[in-house]
Design a protein around this motif. Structure first.
Motif, PDB file in Angstrom:
ATOM      1  N   ALA A   1       1.107  -1.146   0.103  1.00  0.00           N
ATOM      2  CA  ALA A   1      -0.024   0.024   0.063  1.00  0.00           C
ATOM      3  C   ALA A   1       0.916   1.273   0.032  1.00  0.00           C
ATOM      4  N   VAL A   2       0.208   2.134  -0.420  1.00  0.00           N
ATOM      5  CA  VAL A   2       1.127   3.624  -0.415  1.00  0.00           C
ATOM      6  C   VAL A   2       0.881   4.229   0.855  1.00  0.00           C
ATOM      7  N   ARG A   3       1.871   4.635   1.449  1.00  0.00           N
ATOM      8  CA  ARG A   3       1.671   5.367   2.970  1.00  0.00           C
ATOM      9  C   ARG A   3       1.908   6.742   2.605  1.00  0.00           C
ATOM     10  N   TYR A   4       0.775   7.624   3.202  1.00  0.00           N
ATOM     11  CA  TYR A   4       0.898   8.963   3.257  1.00  0.00           C
ATOM     12  C   TYR A   4       1.204   9.521   4.440  1.00  0.00           C
ATOM     13  N   GLU A   5       2.003  10.899   4.531  1.00  0.00           N
ATOM     14  CA  GLU A   5       2.421  11.262   5.668  1.00  0.00           C
ATOM     15  C   GLU A   5       2.418  13.000   5.526  1.00  0.00           C
TER      16      GLU A   5
ATOM     17  N   VAL B   1      -0.832  11.678  11.768  1.00  0.00           N
ATOM     18  CA  VAL B   1      -0.804   9.944  11.969  1.00  0.00           C
ATOM     19  C   VAL B   1      -0.605   9.377  10.397  1.00  0.00           C
ATOM     20  N   PRO B   2       0.393   8.779   9.860  1.00  0.00           N
ATOM     21  CA  PRO B   2       0.534   8.296   8.745  1.00  0.00           C
ATOM     22  C   PRO B   2      -0.713   7.081   8.399  1.00  0.00           C
ATOM     23  N   SER B   3      -1.207   7.165   7.046  1.00  0.00           N
ATOM     24  CA  SER B   3      -2.235   6.309   6.780  1.00  0.00           C
ATOM     25  C   SER B   3      -2.132   5.860   5.355  1.00  0.00           C
TER      26      SER B   3
ATOM     27  N   ILE C   1      -7.431  10.849   4.733  1.00  0.00           N
ATOM     28  CA  ILE C   1      -7.470  10.649   6.283  1.00  0.00           C
ATOM     29  C   ILE C   1      -6.263  11.714   6.654  1.00  0.00           C
ATOM     30  N   VAL C   2      -5.127  11.665   5.974  1.00  0.00           N
ATOM     31  CA  VAL C   2      -4.126  12.524   6.373  1.00  0.00           C
ATOM     32  C   VAL C   2      -4.510  14.157   5.927  1.00  0.00           C
ATOM     33  N   ASP C   3      -4.929  14.267   4.919  1.00  0.00           N
ATOM     34  CA  ASP C   3      -5.479  15.506   4.488  1.00  0.00           C
ATOM     35  C   ASP C   3      -6.429  16.255   5.396  1.00  0.00           C
ATOM     36  N   GLU C   4      -7.333  15.268   6.110  1.00  0.00           N
ATOM     37  CA  GLU C   4      -8.331  15.704   6.976  1.00  0.00           C
ATOM     38  C   GLU C   4      -7.621  16.154   8.409  1.00  0.00           C
ATOM     39  N   GLN C   5      -6.587  15.263   8.704  1.00  0.00           N
ATOM     40  CA  GLN C   5      -5.649  15.828   9.885  1.00  0.00           C
ATOM     41  C   GLN C   5      -4.996  17.334   9.699  1.00  0.00           C
ATOM     42  N   CYS C   6      -4.599  17.379   8.627  1.00  0.00           N
ATOM     43  CA  CYS C   6      -3.984  18.722   8.307  1.00  0.00           C
ATOM     44  C   CYS C   6      -5.016  19.781   8.343  1.00  0.00           C
TER      45      CYS C   6
END
Length: 82
Positions: A20-24, A35-37, A42-47
């Motif tokens: 899988a690709v890991r987004y950070e 939190v990496p996903s 999900i990462v964009d929402e955290q930002c």
């Protein structure tokens, strides 16, 4: 003098299907990191949440994944990832 024969062989690069690709992401104004996903949204929402709370609006984002190279005439079966 040694002579060599050089031939062109076509190559393609493909995403590895078994990984899988890991987004950070990380804030550029403080030490906050998402939190990496395996899902970029999900990462964009955290930002967005961090920006709303802190007014920090510049982030680094990265997507890391595995790929493999296939030479023309070889099998498309990907090698194992270590």
């Amino acid at each position: 003098m040694t002579r060599a024969i050089v031939r062109h062989v076509a190559h393609t690069i493909k995403p590895h299907p078994n990984t899988a690709v890991r987004y950070e992401a990380g804030c550029q104004r403080c030490a906050w990191t998402a939190v990496p996903s395996s899902e970029g949204a999900i990462v964009d929402e955290q930002c967005l949440v961090h920006a709303g709370r802190s007014n920090h609006r510049v982030f680094t984002r990265s997507a890391t994944g595995y790929a493999f190279v296939v030479r023309e005439g070889e099998s498309d079966a990907p090698p194992a990832v270590r």
